[in-house]
Design a protein around this motif. Structure first.
Motif, PDB file in Angstrom:
ATOM      1  N   THR A  39      33.487  24.141  79.996  1.00  0.00           N
ATOM      2  CA  THR A  39      33.270  24.592  81.365  1.00  0.00           C
ATOM      3  C   THR A  39      34.658  24.868  81.944  1.00  0.00           C
ATOM      4  O   THR A  39      35.662  24.798  81.225  1.00  0.00           O
ATOM      5  CB  THR A  39      32.546  23.505  82.198  1.00  0.00           C
ATOM      6  N   GLU A  40      34.710  25.107  83.220  1.00  0.00           N
ATOM      7  CA  GLU A  40      36.001  25.385  83.845  1.00  0.00           C
ATOM      8  C   GLU A  40      36.993  24.246  83.624  1.00  0.00           C
ATOM      9  O   GLU A  40      38.167  24.468  83.319  1.00  0.00           O
ATOM     10  CB  GLU A  40      35.802  25.617  85.346  1.00  0.00           C
TER      11      GLU A  40
ATOM     12  N   CYS B 187      27.203  12.762  78.808  1.00  0.00           N
ATOM     13  CA  CYS B 187      25.972  13.383  79.266  1.00  0.00           C
ATOM     14  C   CYS B 187      25.085  13.529  78.044  1.00  0.00           C
ATOM     15  O   CYS B 187      25.558  13.454  76.910  1.00  0.00           O
ATOM     16  CB  CYS B 187      26.224  14.731  79.941  1.00  0.00           C
ATOM     17  N   GLY B 188      23.809  13.702  78.283  1.00  0.00           N
ATOM     18  CA  GLY B 188      22.917  13.811  77.150  1.00  0.00           C
ATOM     19  C   GLY B 188      21.599  14.437  77.529  1.00  0.00           C
ATOM     20  O   GLY B 188      21.287  14.667  78.703  1.00  0.00           O
TER      21      GLY B 188
ATOM     22  N   THR C 256      25.070  20.894  84.293  1.00  0.00           N
ATOM     23  CA  THR C 256      24.657  22.298  84.365  1.00  0.00           C
ATOM     24  C   THR C 256      24.909  22.989  83.031  1.00  0.00           C
ATOM     25  O   THR C 256      24.069  23.748  82.545  1.00  0.00           O
ATOM     26  CB  THR C 256      25.405  23.010  85.514  1.00  0.00           C
ATOM     27  N   ALA C 257      26.046  22.707  82.413  1.00  0.00           N
ATOM     28  CA  ALA C 257      26.349  23.285  81.101  1.00  0.00           C
ATOM     29  C   ALA C 257      25.380  22.760  80.040  1.00  0.00           C
ATOM     30  O   ALA C 257      24.917  23.515  79.176  1.00  0.00           O
ATOM     31  CB  ALA C 257      27.791  22.960  80.711  1.00  0.00           C
ATOM     32  N   LEU C 258      25.051  21.478  80.122  1.00  0.00           N
ATOM     33  CA  LEU C 258      24.128  20.894  79.145  1.00  0.00           C
ATOM     34  C   LEU C 258      22.708  21.421  79.348  1.00  0.00           C
ATOM     35  O   LEU C 258      21.971  21.611  78.380  1.00  0.00           O
ATOM     36  CB  LEU C 258      24.153  19.368  79.239  1.00  0.00           C
TER      37      LEU C 258
ATOM     38  N   MET D 281      21.502  21.122  90.185  1.00  0.00           N
ATOM     39  CA  MET D 281      21.250  21.770  88.897  1.00  0.00           C
ATOM     40  C   MET D 281      20.038  22.694  88.980  1.00  0.00           C
ATOM     41  O   MET D 281      19.786  23.465  88.073  1.00  0.00           O
ATOM     42  CB  MET D 281      20.983  20.725  87.808  1.00  0.00           C
ATOM     43  N   GLY D 282      19.259  22.557  90.056  1.00  0.00           N
ATOM     44  CA  GLY D 282      18.084  23.409  90.228  1.00  0.00           C
ATOM     45  C   GLY D 282      16.772  22.743  89.874  1.00  0.00           C
ATOM     46  O   GLY D 282      15.718  23.388  89.925  1.00  0.00           O
TER      47      GLY D 282
END
Length: 190
Positions: free
Chosen positions: A12-13, A88-89, A121-123, A154-155
């Motif tokens: 990510t960034e 994260c998972g 968000t990336a996961l 994250m939505g």
């Protein structure tokens, strides 16, 4: 047969998300020695020997295929320094393995920087587009406002408060349950 590639790397960034390696053990163990991190988790600070067992299980989990009842956890490091800041998972929901849950933990020294949202968000994108999930869920304690904000950002959409689970899963009773389908994800991405 698709499974986690040990060379997997999500950038990510500001972050790198990747599978754990054996040499991550000590740094990960140190991070997990803060009692405050467990306020909203169904686990406690572990001895080094207990954590070694968990860590081996985490690494062995990558052998499971995407079609199995997997639970994958990944190391989160800062891109600029390589410092381990959390994990994260994504994987089976403890009390209902037909659903895949996204989860995360950021070390206290790194709170308030948006890292949980950035990693999750990336996961989430990885879960839908690489693993091929059709839906992702997330849970959090009602009083965990920071986690609730991450999940909503994250939505994911609030669905209900978990209740009526048997004693073996009582920890989850009272938690907020959120979900997002791939269709909703794609529609939100436009």
């Amino acid at each position: 047969m698709k499974r986690i590639d040990k060379k997997m790397r999500i950038e990510t960034e500001r972050l790198i998300i990747r599978p754990y390696k054996r040499e991550d053990l000590n740094e990960c163990f140190r991070l997990m020695q803060d009692d405050e991190l467990f306020d909203y988790l169904d686990m406690e600070v572990m001895t080094f020997e207990e954590y070694q067992g968990l860590f081996s299980w985490l690494i062995d989990s990558y052998k499971k295929d995407f079609n199995d009842d997997f639970k994958y956890s990944f190391n989160i490091t800062l891109k600029e320094t390589g410092v381990h800041i959390g994990w994260c998972g994504i994987g089976v929901l403890e009390y209902d393995n037909q659903y895949k849950e996204i989860y995360y933990l950021i070390g206290k020294d790194f709170w308030g920087n948006g890292y949980a949202k950035e990693a999750s968000t990336a996961l989430l994108e990885f879960g839908f587009n690489t693993i091929g999930l059709s839906e992702v869920v997330a849970l959090c304690k009602q009083e965990n406002k920071a986690s609730k904000n991450v999940i909503e950002n994250m939505g994911l959409n609030f669905k209900y408060i978990v209740e009526g689970l048997p004693q073996e899963h009582d920890y989850y009773n009272g938690e907020l349950y959120f979900s997002l389908t791939k269709r909703e994800y794609l529609s939100n991405s436009k």
